[in-house]
Every structure is written in structure tokens, then in C-alpha cells.
Design a protein around this motif. Sequence first.
Motif, PDB file in Angstrom:
ATOM      1  N   MET A 230       0.854  -1.181   0.000  1.00  0.00           N
ATOM      2  CA  MET A 230       0.000   0.000   0.000  1.00  0.00           C
ATOM      3  C   MET A 230       0.893   1.236   0.000  1.00  0.00           C
ATOM      4  O   MET A 230       1.684   1.449   0.916  1.00  0.00           O
ATOM      5  CB  MET A 230      -0.909  -0.005   1.217  1.00  0.00           C
ATOM      6  N   LEU A 231       0.769   2.059  -1.038  1.00  0.00           N
ATOM      7  CA  LEU A 231       1.642   3.223  -1.197  1.00  0.00           C
ATOM      8  C   LEU A 231       1.070   4.439  -0.493  1.00  0.00           C
ATOM      9  O   LEU A 231       1.797   5.234   0.093  1.00  0.00           O
ATOM     10  CB  LEU A 231       1.825   3.513  -2.691  1.00  0.00           C
ATOM     11  N   ASP A 232      -0.240   4.593  -0.570  1.00  0.00           N
ATOM     12  CA  ASP A 232      -0.912   5.762   0.011  1.00  0.00           C
ATOM     13  C   ASP A 232      -2.166   5.263   0.715  1.00  0.00           C
ATOM     14  O   ASP A 232      -3.164   4.931   0.071  1.00  0.00           O
ATOM     15  CB  ASP A 232      -1.261   6.772  -1.085  1.00  0.00           C
ATOM     16  N   GLU A 233      -2.107   5.189   2.053  1.00  0.00           N
ATOM     17  CA  GLU A 233      -3.224   4.660   2.829  1.00  0.00           C
ATOM     18  C   GLU A 233      -4.473   5.505   2.664  1.00  0.00           C
ATOM     19  O   GLU A 233      -5.586   4.994   2.532  1.00  0.00           O
ATOM     20  CB  GLU A 233      -2.831   4.591   4.313  1.00  0.00           C
ATOM     21  N   ALA A 234      -4.278   6.839   2.661  1.00  0.00           N
ATOM     22  CA  ALA A 234      -5.428   7.739   2.564  1.00  0.00           C
ATOM     23  C   ALA A 234      -6.115   7.632   1.209  1.00  0.00           C
ATOM     24  O   ALA A 234      -7.334   7.544   1.111  1.00  0.00           O
ATOM     25  CB  ALA A 234      -4.980   9.182   2.829  1.00  0.00           C
ATOM     26  N   ALA A 235      -5.316   7.640   0.159  1.00  0.00           N
ATOM     27  CA  ALA A 235      -5.882   7.571  -1.195  1.00  0.00           C
ATOM     28  C   ALA A 235      -6.118   6.137  -1.651  1.00  0.00           C
ATOM     29  O   ALA A 235      -6.674   5.908  -2.725  1.00  0.00           O
ATOM     30  CB  ALA A 235      -4.939   8.271  -2.179  1.00  0.00           C
ATOM     31  N   GLN A 236      -5.692   5.169  -0.807  1.00  0.00           N
ATOM     32  CA  GLN A 236      -5.858   3.747  -1.145  1.00  0.00           C
ATOM     33  C   GLN A 236      -5.223   3.410  -2.500  1.00  0.00           C
ATOM     34  O   GLN A 236      -5.822   2.765  -3.355  1.00  0.00           O
ATOM     35  CB  GLN A 236      -7.348   3.378  -1.155  1.00  0.00           C
ATOM     36  N   ILE A 237      -3.985   3.874  -2.667  1.00  0.00           N
ATOM     37  CA  ILE A 237      -3.217   3.553  -3.878  1.00  0.00           C
ATOM     38  C   ILE A 237      -2.127   2.566  -3.478  1.00  0.00           C
ATOM     39  O   ILE A 237      -1.411   2.801  -2.504  1.00  0.00           O
ATOM     40  CB  ILE A 237      -2.566   4.818  -4.486  1.00  0.00           C
ATOM     41  N   PHE A 238      -2.026   1.460  -4.183  1.00  0.00           N
ATOM     42  CA  PHE A 238      -0.960   0.531  -3.869  1.00  0.00           C
ATOM     43  C   PHE A 238      -0.102   0.236  -5.089  1.00  0.00           C
ATOM     44  O   PHE A 238      -0.530   0.378  -6.236  1.00  0.00           O
ATOM     45  CB  PHE A 238      -1.477  -0.752  -3.213  1.00  0.00           C
ATOM     46  N   LEU A 239       1.141  -0.145  -4.780  1.00  0.00           N
ATOM     47  CA  LEU A 239       2.179  -0.311  -5.789  1.00  0.00           C
ATOM     48  C   LEU A 239       2.496  -1.794  -5.963  1.00  0.00           C
ATOM     49  O   LEU A 239       2.690  -2.512  -4.988  1.00  0.00           O
ATOM     50  CB  LEU A 239       3.435   0.443  -5.349  1.00  0.00           C
ATOM     51  N   CYS A 240       2.549  -2.245  -7.203  1.00  0.00           N
ATOM     52  CA  CYS A 240       2.928  -3.620  -7.521  1.00  0.00           C
ATOM     53  C   CYS A 240       4.225  -3.598  -8.326  1.00  0.00           C
ATOM     54  O   CYS A 240       4.265  -3.000  -9.401  1.00  0.00           O
ATOM     55  CB  CYS A 240       1.847  -4.319  -8.343  1.00  0.00           C
ATOM     56  N   VAL A 241       5.257  -4.223  -7.788  1.00  0.00           N
ATOM     57  CA  VAL A 241       6.512  -4.398  -8.520  1.00  0.00           C
ATOM     58  C   VAL A 241       6.543  -5.846  -8.994  1.00  0.00           C
ATOM     59  O   VAL A 241       6.487  -6.772  -8.188  1.00  0.00           O
ATOM     60  CB  VAL A 241       7.732  -4.080  -7.645  1.00  0.00           C
TER      61      VAL A 241
END
Length: 479
Positions: A230-241
Motif C-alpha cells: 500500500m503506497l498511500d493509505e489515505a488515497a488507497q493507492i498501492f504499488l505492484c513491482v
Amino acid sequence: MSERPIQILMIDDDEDDFFLVTELLRDISPGQYTLEWAPTFQKGINAIESRTHDIFLVDYRLGPNTGIDILHHFQEMQYQMPVIMLTGKGDYAIDREAMKAGAYDYLVKGEITADLLERSIRYALDEYSHLRSIEESEKKYYGIFEKAHDLIILADCDKNIVDANPAALKIMHYSKEEILRLHLRDLFLSKEQSEQFLNNICSDGITGTQEYEFKTQEGKKLVVLINAVMLDEAAQIFLCVIQDITDKKREEQEKQHQEKFVITGRIARVIAHEVRNPLTNILLAVSQFKEEEEVLASEDSNLYTDIIERNCSRINQLITELLHSTRMMELHPAIYGINTLIENALQLAQDRLQLHEISLQKNLVVPDVLVNADEEKVVIALLNIIINAIEAMAPGKGILTITTKRNQGRAQVQVADNGMGIPEDKLARLFDPFYTSKAKGTGLGLTSTQNILLNHKGTIHVDSEQGTGTIFTITLPAQ
């Protein structure tokens, strides 16, 4: 306090204001600030373009120009620096306009005190430093995102893809617009794997590195390792590598095939030695037994001795074939074009193609790729694969596709059919001796094919999907 004085440029056509600010700065901290004065708009522009100052105090009224023009000049230069606007009392519309144009703060002339001036300068410098740190972080992130060899995908709380780096677009064969219309589950080959991944990321906000199977836009399978967070908890944006390990897995599989082949050859030689000795004794005993006159008079005895001899000969033949299919062979190599070898194999398979009414599609590379090969043996290997493909397809409905190309210093041949496909659990045993699904097959054809290719320092790999078809991929070192 910094080691050198903070360099301030004041652009103001009122000399009294300049002297006032000079005195206020001396009261704040002598030697901490160095103030330079530009009494006109043009002199201010010239001083800005020297790029030697840390912060700027700019009067709104500068003859025919304004401080907003100064801010616009910063934008044109793409030179982001802290600017404090000096305005008249009650000019709130000007204050708002200045802040929109990029000013960090504003001070009202006539109300400036030493404490107020220092607070404004400190605030502007701190804000500038903070923004620069953010900008540097963004540049680093952008560089990693754009130039990374791994696939990087950003998704929102609904698991819709919101961004993908160039590596992801290239490997997955999507345009930016196409991939942004997808849900994360659309990238997975199987529904079960996608649900497992999405449940993990939704419940924990992070996943350990795990292996999954992706599919490209054309449906080609990719084996990948995914690490998501999870990259940004507030915006609920997560990163997949995502690391594409398809080639690595294939190389590991080919290495396993080679090791398995070597072991099989050793076992075959042991079996041949240990089995042939008792077989010889059995055959000698039967021969001796048949020479007895009283035995020859019995038809039942003849029947049984014939069965023994026939099956001993069959066992001996199978051992011979196993040895031939697994031993190192003597090659008589010469330079041939890979397309020439394919055409020779297709010529030998022509009768079967016609009998099964198979449609043939050839995508042969130009110019031809030269290989150092034993023509007879490589043609046999290619023929075995072509015949397998023909027999896997329904008569009158089959499409056999032969593709050749040069790939990283190797000649590559792909033989694809639209047959029934091979179950996943049977793929691993495909090259095992005596393993076959054919009623009359010996199960040594693909074993022999693999042996020929390994002796040529080549590789063979199989991709198959039930109900869709099978692709055999062969590589040989190119000249």
C-alpha cells in the motif's frame, strides 16, 4: 544558521523602502543576510537571471510593470525560487493574485517589522526547501518508474490500474490507454490466482513476494514474481513491482531436462547391461530346450518357446532403442539454413499433412539463419515434432504454424498446432523414455528428439493449453 549569509534580492523602485528593510535585517541578526537592491524592473530581471540569490523581495508596483510580471518571468525561466511580494495596505486582491502566480508570502508595506520580516523570510525558505525535497523525491520516483526493467503498476482502492511504467506496457503488449482501462484481475492467467492476490493485498495492505502467472494482451503466459504494498493509505493507492521470470523459469526447466536426460542415459546403460545378460541366458536355454527331440513333438511346447523367444527379442529391441535415444551421438555437422532444415522435414511429412487435411502456415525469417548441424539428425528431430503436432489435431480442422526467427544469437523454431493440448501434469513427463499417450507408440520419439538437440547444444521447450493447442520451441546456436 547557514555558513554563508542568505542572499536576498530586493526589487523595489523606492529607495526609502530599501533602506528600511536593510535596517530591519541588521536588527534581526547582523551578518546573517546580504541584501542587494534592484531599483527597476529590468535591473531586477537581469539580477534574477544571474541565479545567485536565495530569496526575493518584490514590490508589486514597478513603474509600467508589476511584481506579477516578475513572477511570470520566473515561470518562463522555469526557475522556482521563494518570492515574497510587497504590497500596499488593503490590496487583498493583489495579495491573492500574487499567491496564485507563485509568491510564497506577502508583506504589507508600512506594517513590516523585524519579527514579521524574519518570520516571512524563514517561512519562505523552509517552504522552498520542503518543496525542493518533494520535487527531488518525485524525480527519483519518476526515474525509477520510467527506467525500471521490472513491471511497475499502480492501482486504486477498487483495484483498477491507474498507471503503468514503460516496461509493463512493453512486456504486456498494451498501450497506456488500453492498460488503464483494465482491472488488476485482467492481468492474471487464472481467476483463482487473481482472487488470492487481491484478497492478500486487501486484507493486509502488503504481500510477500509470490509467484503468479500473467497473460499478455495476446494471451501468452508470463511467469512473474509480485511484491505489492500500500503506497498511500489515505488515497488507497498501492504499488505492484512485478518481475518477469519467464525466461529464468524456462532456463531452469531446460537445465532440469538436461540433468534428467543424463541420469536417464546412465540408468539405460545399467539396465542394458543387467537385463541383456539374463536375456541371453534365457534365449540360449530356450534354444537348447527346442533341440530336444521329445520337446519338438509337443505343439504346446513349441507355442510357449516361441512366445518366450519373441518377447525376449522385443525386450532386447526396446533396450537397444532406449540406448540409441539417450546416448551421446556422433555428429557430422555442416552449415545449413534453419529454413532449409524445416522445409526438408515438411517434405517428409507431406503425406501425413495431406492425409489429415492439415492447413500449413509458414512464417520463415528472411534472411535465413545459419546453424552448424547434422542435417539428417536435426531433420529427424523436427519431423518427430511435426508428426506429433499433426496427430494432435482433428483431421480437416488442423492448422500447423511453423515460425523461424533469430533470437539473441540463436536460431529459433516454433511448431504450433491448434490441437487438444497437453494437460499440465503430463508436460513434465513429455520427454521421459516410454512415456506416450499413443496406442501404438514406443514413447521414445521425443526422448530421441531431445537427445539430438542437446547434442547440438540446443534446447526444446513446450507450452500447451488444453483445448487451444501446443507450441514446441526449439533453439540452436546460430552461426
